[in-house]
Design a protein around this motif. Structure first.
Motif, PDB file in Angstrom:
ATOM      1  N   ALA A 178       0.835  -1.209   0.000  1.00  0.00           N
ATOM      2  CA  ALA A 178       0.000   0.000   0.000  1.00  0.00           C
ATOM      3  C   ALA A 178       0.869   1.258   0.000  1.00  0.00           C
ATOM      4  O   ALA A 178       1.937   1.291   0.613  1.00  0.00           O
ATOM      5  N   SER A 179       0.373   2.292  -0.654  1.00  0.00           N
ATOM      6  CA  SER A 179       1.159   3.526  -0.758  1.00  0.00           C
ATOM      7  C   SER A 179       1.227   4.294   0.558  1.00  0.00           C
ATOM      8  O   SER A 179       2.093   5.151   0.731  1.00  0.00           O
ATOM      9  N   GLU A 180       0.316   4.017   1.515  1.00  0.00           N
ATOM     10  CA  GLU A 180       0.403   4.665   2.830  1.00  0.00           C
ATOM     11  C   GLU A 180       1.599   4.136   3.627  1.00  0.00           C
ATOM     12  O   GLU A 180       2.153   4.853   4.451  1.00  0.00           O
ATOM     13  N   GLY A 229      -7.343  -6.194   0.928  1.00  0.00           N
ATOM     14  CA  GLY A 229      -7.689  -4.774   0.903  1.00  0.00           C
ATOM     15  C   GLY A 229      -9.195  -4.609   0.891  1.00  0.00           C
ATOM     16  O   GLY A 229      -9.926  -5.474   1.387  1.00  0.00           O
ATOM     17  N   SER A 230      -9.631  -3.532   0.299  1.00  0.00           N
ATOM     18  CA  SER A 230     -11.072  -3.216   0.354  1.00  0.00           C
ATOM     19  C   SER A 230     -11.871  -4.140  -0.562  1.00  0.00           C
ATOM     20  O   SER A 230     -11.354  -4.655  -1.562  1.00  0.00           O
ATOM     21  N   THR A 231     -13.137  -4.298  -0.231  1.00  0.00           N
ATOM     22  CA  THR A 231     -14.029  -5.121  -1.056  1.00  0.00           C
ATOM     23  C   THR A 231     -14.176  -4.507  -2.447  1.00  0.00           C
ATOM     24  O   THR A 231     -14.225  -5.225  -3.448  1.00  0.00           O
ATOM     25  N   ASP A 383     -22.094  -0.583   6.795  1.00  0.00           N
ATOM     26  CA  ASP A 383     -20.892  -0.039   6.155  1.00  0.00           C
ATOM     27  C   ASP A 383     -19.657  -0.238   7.020  1.00  0.00           C
ATOM     28  O   ASP A 383     -19.676   0.054   8.222  1.00  0.00           O
ATOM     29  N   GLU A 384     -18.564  -0.692   6.395  1.00  0.00           N
ATOM     30  CA  GLU A 384     -17.305  -0.842   7.131  1.00  0.00           C
ATOM     31  C   GLU A 384     -16.755   0.544   7.470  1.00  0.00           C
ATOM     32  O   GLU A 384     -16.645   1.393   6.595  1.00  0.00           O
ATOM     33  N   VAL A 385     -16.404   0.761   8.741  1.00  0.00           N
ATOM     34  CA  VAL A 385     -15.880   2.067   9.162  1.00  0.00           C
ATOM     35  C   VAL A 385     -14.346   2.031   9.179  1.00  0.00           C
ATOM     36  O   VAL A 385     -13.677   2.976   8.812  1.00  0.00           O
TER      37      VAL A 385
HETATM   38  P1  NAP Z   1      -7.404  -0.757  -0.718  1.00  0.00           P
HETATM   39  O1  NAP Z   1      -7.634   0.678  -0.987  1.00  0.00           O
HETATM   40  O2  NAP Z   1      -8.274  -1.744  -1.421  1.00  0.00           O
HETATM   41  O3  NAP Z   1      -5.873  -1.022  -1.089  1.00  0.00           O
HETATM   42  C1  NAP Z   1      -5.297  -2.282  -0.928  1.00  0.00           C
HETATM   43  C2  NAP Z   1      -4.165  -2.444  -1.911  1.00  0.00           C
HETATM   44  O4  NAP Z   1      -4.697  -2.424  -3.245  1.00  0.00           O
HETATM   45  C3  NAP Z   1      -3.148  -1.306  -1.856  1.00  0.00           C
HETATM   46  O5  NAP Z   1      -1.866  -1.826  -2.099  1.00  0.00           O
HETATM   47  C4  NAP Z   1      -3.584  -0.425  -3.013  1.00  0.00           C
HETATM   48  O6  NAP Z   1      -2.564   0.390  -3.533  1.00  0.00           O
HETATM   49  C5  NAP Z   1      -3.985  -1.478  -4.008  1.00  0.00           C
HETATM   50  N1  NAP Z   1      -4.832  -0.981  -5.081  1.00  0.00           N
HETATM   51  C6  NAP Z   1      -5.636   0.112  -5.086  1.00  0.00           C
HETATM   52  N2  NAP Z   1      -6.239   0.235  -6.290  1.00  0.00           N
HETATM   53  C7  NAP Z   1      -5.815  -0.802  -7.058  1.00  0.00           C
HETATM   54  C8  NAP Z   1      -6.089  -1.230  -8.392  1.00  0.00           C
HETATM   55  N3  NAP Z   1      -6.936  -0.570  -9.171  1.00  0.00           N
HETATM   56  N4  NAP Z   1      -5.454  -2.337  -8.842  1.00  0.00           N
HETATM   57  C9  NAP Z   1      -4.600  -3.031  -8.058  1.00  0.00           C
HETATM   58  N5  NAP Z   1      -4.302  -2.661  -6.790  1.00  0.00           N
HETATM   59  C10 NAP Z   1      -4.911  -1.572  -6.296  1.00  0.00           C
HETATM   60  O7  NAP Z   1      -7.502  -1.111   0.830  1.00  0.00           O
HETATM   61  P2  NAP Z   1      -6.781  -0.368   2.032  1.00  0.00           P
HETATM   62  O8  NAP Z   1      -7.496   0.904   2.270  1.00  0.00           O
HETATM   63  O9  NAP Z   1      -5.308  -0.323   1.819  1.00  0.00           O
HETATM   64  O10 NAP Z   1      -7.041  -1.390   3.250  1.00  0.00           O
HETATM   65  C11 NAP Z   1      -8.169  -1.365   4.041  1.00  0.00           C
HETATM   66  C12 NAP Z   1      -9.129  -2.467   3.613  1.00  0.00           C
HETATM   67  O11 NAP Z   1      -8.476  -3.729   3.656  1.00  0.00           O
HETATM   68  C13 NAP Z   1     -10.304  -2.611   4.558  1.00  0.00           C
HETATM   69  O12 NAP Z   1     -11.478  -2.766   3.801  1.00  0.00           O
HETATM   70  C14 NAP Z   1     -10.005  -3.882   5.330  1.00  0.00           C
HETATM   71  O13 NAP Z   1     -11.129  -4.543   5.822  1.00  0.00           O
HETATM   72  C15 NAP Z   1      -9.305  -4.681   4.294  1.00  0.00           C
HETATM   73  N6  NAP Z   1      -8.480  -5.750   4.921  1.00  0.00           N
HETATM   74  C16 NAP Z   1      -8.893  -7.037   4.818  1.00  0.00           C
HETATM   75  C17 NAP Z   1      -8.165  -8.057   5.410  1.00  0.00           C
HETATM   76  C18 NAP Z   1      -8.604  -9.488   5.321  1.00  0.00           C
HETATM   77  O14 NAP Z   1      -7.790 -10.369   5.574  1.00  0.00           O
HETATM   78  N7  NAP Z   1      -9.848  -9.774   4.978  1.00  0.00           N
HETATM   79  C19 NAP Z   1      -7.003  -7.742   6.121  1.00  0.00           C
HETATM   80  C20 NAP Z   1      -6.616  -6.421   6.212  1.00  0.00           C
HETATM   81  C21 NAP Z   1      -7.360  -5.421   5.594  1.00  0.00           C
HETATM   82  P3  NAP Z   1      -2.484   1.970  -3.148  1.00  0.00           P
HETATM   83  O15 NAP Z   1      -2.244   2.005  -1.686  1.00  0.00           O
HETATM   84  O16 NAP Z   1      -1.346   2.435  -3.973  1.00  0.00           O
HETATM   85  O17 NAP Z   1      -3.792   2.581  -3.536  1.00  0.00           O
END
Ligand code: NAP
Length: 483
Positions: A178-180, A229-231, A383-385
């Motif tokens: 992740a970029s953060e 990551g996000s759904t 909604d996920e917070v």
């Molecule tokens: P996110 O916005 O979906 O980002 C996750 C990863 O996907 C990051 O590396 C992001 O890169 C990348 N990404 C974004 N857009 C993309 C695209 N179009 N194509 C390919 N990759 C892309 O999620 P987040 O905000 O980092 O994480 C929070 C979410 O993760 C929450 O919904 C949480 O519930 C979920 N999570 C789930 C689990 C599990 O095991 N179920 C565990 C931890 C977290 P960038 O950062 O560069 O945008």
């Protein structure tokens, strides 16, 4: 803490982006203080990464399990050796408390120890064959190049959880963090390089997912994608990759519920629920975000939760005794506050908050831990917070409680608090979540426990434990006529 520029690992070398541009990384406990930079890779950088990975996959497959296991074990010992630096990086880059970051570093080492130790497992089986003089077998072999896309909330642990089984199985990996929070993932790559991983077996790619995601997932050499990551992005990937033959594992969002039944030991349940909801500032996919309480114990549960929340300490992760740190960014802070405001606007009751100190109000991305009383028709029920917010509702019966748990598009984790073994088993049997606990939090699964959600939280493939090896391998059936 200032870290400076950390580079990507490509084909055994540490490199910048071709464009020379970088992404800034900031400390969420401050007002945007920049702590380091990583290369902002663009689509033009990716052919080289995948070309190296395709070659790396051949080298690594030929390396054999025992040597691969040795390198994973060496990686684990280097993680432990560099623990202090890794802990400080996680605290500064992501905002976790020192205790949380220490746990993350230890568990990351355990992933490499566990999968390194599995190198002596059988990776195939003898098969009887009706043809005379024929020896048949099934061989579990690597699938090739796998792409790992990871989020910011467990920025070392999630790469470790995916890398260790992928590498043990003999695959080459392209890791996009992740970029953060990219710095800690690049430090893990440095450690794997130091541990002796051959060139090309791991390539790292830092850069905005929105800019490079399409090119990453459409590369010809790619065989599998494991995403956390996000759904929203996970389902987008499932759609993009449908029909390509590329395997997709998606670990996504959650809206995890804990249920308190009237016979529960409340003195044990309440601190467990508080930790599940507010540790890591609620930024865990398995965090407890819904609380379902049987009406007969509602008053007692409320008053114990209010008392427990008064004991939380919100402070920067490096502050001794901090219970929770800031959320990951000012953007996340605003989004969480907007969820709370919307809920209150729709009729939610604020039962309790843990007020911030003056410093946390002025500086950093801090959010007050908040307990809301709600009904299930509010948006915040669904909604996920992804922040320190717990939404509580009341039911009369166990059946209503189970229906309430399942009243979600998500299906990651759930918990029930009860002393009744029969109720506990009925709960386990009836909830539609991939993880389920009794008298334990919705969080906190060990590295060898298969992990993953149902419905919009997951995919058919579990992570962790022996199950993870199924995703990262394919079965080849071979028959040899020997006479
Ligand atoms: P996110 O916005 O979906 O980002 C996750 C990863 O996907 C990051 O590396 C992001 O890169 C990348 N990404 C974004 N857009 C993309 C695209 N179009 N194509 C390919 N990759 C892309 O999620 P987040 O905000 O980092 O994480 C929070 C979410 O993760 C929450 O919904 C949480 O519930 C979920 N999570 C789930 C689990 C599990 O095991 N179920 C565990 C931890 C977290 P960038 O950062 O560069 O945008």
């Amino acid at each position: 803490m200032t870290i400076g520029l950390v580079k990507n690992l490509v084909n055994g070398e540490f490199v910048d982006a071709r464009s020379g541009t970088t992404l800034d990384v900031s400390d969420p406990a401050t007002n945007g203080e920049i702590i380091g930079q990583v290369p902002a890779m663009g689509p033009e950088d990716l052919d080289e990464v995948f070309r190296a990975a395709v070659e790396g996959a051949k080298t690594w497959k030929a390396t054999g399990h025992l040597e691969r296991g040795r390198i994973l074990l060496h990686t684990a010992s280097l993680i432990r050796e560099h623990a202090e630096e890794l802990i400080a990086t996680i605290v500064t880059e992501m905002g976790k408390t020192r205790a949380e970051a220490t746990g993350e570093v230890g568990k990351s080492a355990e992933f490499f120890e566990y999968y390194g130790g599995l190198a002596r497992l059988p990776f195939g089986e003898y098969l009887p064959d009706a043809r005379p003089g024929t020896f048949a077998s099934q061989i579990r072999e690597p699938i090739g190049v796998v792409l790992l896309i990871t989020p910011w909330n467990d920025p070392l642990l999630t790469p470790a959880r995916k890398l260790a089984p992928a590498l043990l199985a003999g695959n080459a990996v392209v890791l996009k963090p992740a970029s953060e929070t990219p710095i800690i993932a690049l430090k893990l790559a440095e450690i794997l390089h130091e541990a002796g991983l051959p060139a090309g077996v791991l390539g790292t790619v830092t850069g905005r997912g929105a800019d490079i995601g399409q090119k990453l997932t459409s590369h010809q050499g790619l065989r599998a994608v494991s995403f956390t990551g996000s759904t929203e992005i996970g389902i987008q990937l499932q759609k993009e990759l449908a029909g390509t033959g590329i395997r997709v594992q998606t670990e996504m969002g959650g809206k995890n519920a804990a249920v308190v039944l009237e016979d529960a030991d409340l003195d044990a349940a309440i601190p467990t629920i508080i930790a599940g909801a507010f540790a890591q500032a609620g930024q865990r996919c398995t965090a407890t975000s819904r609380l379902i309480v049987q009406r007969s114990v509602e008053t007692e549960v409320r008053s114990k939760l209010v008392a427990a929340m008064a004991g939380l300490k919100v402070a920067s992760g490096s502050t001794p005794g901090a219970s929770l740190g800031p959320v990951v960014s000012k953007k996340a802070q605003q989004q969480i506050q907007a969820h709370i405001s919307t809920a209150v606007g729709q009729g939610a009751e604020i039962i309790a908050t843990t007020p911030l100190g003056e410093e946390q109000r002025q500086t950093g991305a801090f959010v007050e831990p908040t307990l809301l009383g709600i009904s299930p028709d509010l948006d915040i029920w669904r909604d996920e917070v992804f922040g320190p917010v717990l939404a509580m509702t009341v039911v009369d019966t166990v059946e209503e409680a189970i229906n309430a748990v399942n009243d979600s598009a998500y299906g990651l984790s759930s918990a029930v608090f009860t002393k009744d073994l029969g109720q506990a088993f009925a709960f386990i049997n009836s909830v539609d979540t991939g993880q389920v606990s009794v008298n334990q939090p919705t969080t906190g699964w060990d590295i060898h426990h298969p992990f993953g959600g149902f419905k919009d939280s997951g995919s058919p493939f579990k992570e962790q434990g022996l199950e993870a090896l199924g995703f990262y391998t394919r079965i080849k059936t071979a028959a040899i006529r020997t006479q």
